[in-house]
Motif scaffolding. Structure first.
Motif, mmCIF file in Angstrom:
data_model
loop_
_atom_site.group_PDB
_atom_site.id
_atom_site.type_symbol
_atom_site.label_atom_id
_atom_site.label_comp_id
_atom_site.label_asym_id
_atom_site.label_seq_id
_atom_site.Cartn_x
_atom_site.Cartn_y
_atom_site.Cartn_z
ATOM 1 N N ILE A 95 0.855 -1.175 0.000
ATOM 2 C CA ILE A 95 0.000 0.000 0.000
ATOM 3 C C ILE A 95 0.898 1.233 0.000
ATOM 4 C CG2 ILE A 95 -1.687 1.311 1.366
ATOM 5 C CD1 ILE A 95 -2.760 -1.252 -0.046
ATOM 6 N N GLN A 96 0.583 2.172 -0.875
ATOM 7 C CA GLN A 96 1.394 3.376 -1.011
ATOM 8 C C GLN A 96 0.517 4.616 -1.045
ATOM 9 O OE1 GLN A 96 3.915 3.051 -4.467
ATOM 10 N NE2 GLN A 96 4.619 1.020 -3.901
ATOM 11 N N LEU A 97 1.053 5.701 -0.527
ATOM 12 C CA LEU A 97 0.427 7.005 -0.750
ATOM 13 C C LEU A 97 0.890 7.475 -2.121
ATOM 14 C CD1 LEU A 97 0.871 8.805 2.696
ATOM 15 C CD2 LEU A 97 -1.093 7.544 1.830
ATOM 16 N N ASN A 98 -0.017 8.025 -2.901
ATOM 17 C CA ASN A 98 0.330 8.407 -4.266
ATOM 18 C C ASN A 98 1.388 9.506 -4.333
ATOM 19 O OD1 ASN A 98 -1.751 6.587 -4.781
ATOM 20 N ND2 ASN A 98 -2.348 7.687 -6.609
ATOM 21 N N ALA A 119 -5.959 11.539 1.900
ATOM 22 C CA ALA A 119 -4.970 10.520 1.557
ATOM 23 C C ALA A 119 -5.416 9.858 0.267
ATOM 24 C CB ALA A 119 -4.858 9.481 2.656
ATOM 25 N N LYS A 120 -4.518 9.782 -0.690
ATOM 26 C CA LYS A 120 -4.789 9.025 -1.917
ATOM 27 C C LYS A 120 -3.899 7.789 -1.851
ATOM 28 C CE LYS A 120 -5.676 9.740 -6.784
ATOM 29 N NZ LYS A 120 -5.511 10.666 -7.910
ATOM 30 N N VAL A 121 -4.565 6.631 -1.745
ATOM 31 C CA VAL A 121 -3.892 5.373 -1.446
ATOM 32 C C VAL A 121 -4.042 4.416 -2.620
ATOM 33 C CG1 VAL A 121 -3.825 3.431 0.171
ATOM 34 C CG2 VAL A 121 -4.438 5.709 0.996
ATOM 35 N N THR A 122 -2.944 3.738 -2.972
ATOM 36 C CA THR A 122 -2.949 2.749 -4.046
ATOM 37 C C THR A 122 -2.463 1.408 -3.525
ATOM 38 O OG1 THR A 122 -2.569 4.389 -5.767
ATOM 39 C CG2 THR A 122 -1.942 2.143 -6.301
ATOM 40 N N ASN A 123 -3.140 0.344 -3.961
ATOM 41 C CA ASN A 123 -2.676 -1.011 -3.712
ATOM 42 C C ASN A 123 -1.752 -1.367 -4.869
ATOM 43 O OD1 ASN A 123 -2.258 -3.766 -3.552
ATOM 44 N ND2 ASN A 123 -4.368 -4.265 -3.046
ATOM 45 N N ASP A 124 -0.469 -1.402 -4.604
ATOM 46 C CA ASP A 124 0.537 -1.661 -5.628
ATOM 47 C C ASP A 124 1.008 -3.112 -5.569
ATOM 48 O OD1 ASP A 124 2.154 -0.869 -7.784
ATOM 49 O OD2 ASP A 124 3.835 -0.406 -6.456
ATOM 50 N N SER A 125 0.157 -4.002 -5.070
ATOM 51 C CA SER A 125 0.517 -5.407 -4.911
ATOM 52 C C SER A 125 0.839 -6.041 -6.251
ATOM 53 C CB SER A 125 -0.631 -6.182 -4.248
ATOM 54 O OG SER A 125 -0.315 -7.563 -4.233
ATOM 55 N N ASN A 126 1.946 -6.751 -6.300
ATOM 56 C CA ASN A 126 2.252 -7.549 -7.478
ATOM 57 C C ASN A 126 2.059 -9.028 -7.154
ATOM 58 O OD1 ASN A 126 4.490 -7.992 -5.888
ATOM 59 N ND2 ASN A 126 5.924 -6.951 -7.252
ATOM 60 N N GLU A 127 1.366 -9.282 -6.037
ATOM 61 C CA GLU A 127 1.083 -10.654 -5.589
ATOM 62 C C GLU A 127 -0.421 -10.912 -5.527
ATOM 63 O OE1 GLU A 127 2.998 -10.278 -1.842
ATOM 64 O OE2 GLU A 127 4.963 -10.827 -2.628
ATOM 65 N N ASN A 128 -1.205 -10.058 -6.183
ATOM 66 C CA ASN A 128 -2.667 -10.178 -6.205
ATOM 67 C C ASN A 128 -3.300 -10.134 -4.824
ATOM 68 O OD1 ASN A 128 -3.387 -10.035 -8.859
ATOM 69 N ND2 ASN A 128 -3.089 -12.226 -9.221
ATOM 70 N N LYS A 129 -2.725 -9.397 -3.908
ATOM 71 C CA LYS A 129 -3.292 -9.272 -2.562
ATOM 72 C C LYS A 129 -4.347 -8.175 -2.548
ATOM 73 C CE LYS A 129 0.607 -11.035 0.026
ATOM 74 N NZ LYS A 129 1.566 -10.755 1.098
ATOM 75 N N ILE A 130 -5.467 -8.465 -1.935
ATOM 76 C CA ILE A 130 -6.585 -7.528 -1.831
ATOM 77 C C ILE A 130 -6.646 -7.016 -0.402
ATOM 78 C CG2 ILE A 130 -9.083 -7.284 -1.989
ATOM 79 C CD1 ILE A 130 -8.993 -9.544 -4.122
ATOM 80 N N LEU A 131 -6.658 -5.695 -0.263
ATOM 81 C CA LEU A 131 -6.776 -5.077 1.061
ATOM 82 C C LEU A 131 -8.252 -4.839 1.369
ATOM 83 C CD1 LEU A 131 -5.625 -3.620 3.579
ATOM 84 C CD2 LEU A 131 -5.630 -1.529 2.206
ATOM 85 N N GLU A 132 -8.701 -5.338 2.498
ATOM 86 C CA GLU A 132 -10.053 -5.069 2.984
ATOM 87 C C GLU A 132 -9.923 -4.274 4.271
ATOM 88 O OE1 GLU A 132 -12.775 -8.395 3.035
ATOM 89 O OE2 GLU A 132 -11.677 -9.344 1.373
ATOM 90 N N MET A 133 -10.263 -2.995 4.193
ATOM 91 C CA MET A 133 -10.121 -2.082 5.333
ATOM 92 C C MET A 133 -11.497 -1.825 5.931
ATOM 93 S SD MET A 133 -8.010 -0.169 7.146
ATOM 94 C CE MET A 133 -6.608 -0.661 6.191
ATOM 95 N N LYS A 134 -11.574 -1.908 7.235
ATOM 96 C CA LYS A 134 -12.824 -1.632 7.952
ATOM 97 C C LYS A 134 -12.785 -0.212 8.506
ATOM 98 C CE LYS A 134 -14.466 -5.872 7.731
ATOM 99 N NZ LYS A 134 -15.191 -6.157 6.541
#
Length: 168
Positions: A95-98, A119-134
């Motif tokens: 996860i990265q801030l843009n 905050a502008k956040v990007t999931n830059d996963s190259n392992e197909n990981k999905i972030l689920e944030m509550k």
């Protein structure tokens, strides 16, 4: 420890305007606003203040979300608030801030938008990981840092805006 800053919520009006500019479905904005938590340190030794998500969201690889946090920071002159993804999210999900590191200047607090931190956040996963944030989970951390200026600095310009406002 120096006590140099304080967090506040932005006004409901500012939050609602930013939220509607970001999300097409607004839901119960008052309930979302009321649930916003001010940033906190997790332990006495923590340098970073955790920022908590105001919403549930899912971020798949290569997806980006802009989050109006509902938070503003008042700090003494000579200090800056640097924003980073929470370490564990960067490590596990890339996860990265843009803007890589968010910089909140001390005079941003007095801007027309009340110093509302986004905050502008990007999931830059190259392992197909999905972030689920509550809602209410920490997603970003802020660290207050002192800064210096050059001996010949004579800037007297005042800020009145957010991103890129000093280049207008």
């Amino acid at each position: 420890m120096n006590r140099i800053a304080k967090f506040y919520k932005v006004s409901f009006e500012q939050f609602a305007s930013a939220w509607k500019d970001t999300f097409t479905e607004c839901g119960d904005l008052k309930a979302i606003y009321d649930a916003i938590q001010l940033p906190k340190r997790a332990t006495q030794g923590s340098a970073g203040y955790d920022f908590y998500s105001p919403l549930n969201f899912v971020l798949r690889p290569n997806e980006t979300i802009k989050i109006p946090t509902g938070i503003r920071a008042e700090m003494q002159n000579g200090w800056v608030l640097s924003l980073y993804p929470r370490s564990s999210l960067g490590f596990k999900y890339r996860i990265q801030l843009n803007n890589t590191v968010g910089i909140i200047d001390s005079d941003y607090f007095y801007s027309d938008n009340e110093g509302h931190i986004f905050a502008k956040v990007t999931n830059d996963s190259n392992e197909n990981k999905i972030l689920e944030m509550k809602q209410g989970e920490g997603f970003m951390q802020g660290i207050f840092l002192p800064f210096g200026i050059t001996e010949d600095d004579d800037v007297d310009t005042k800020r009145n805006g957010g991103f890129g406002s000093t280049n207008k």
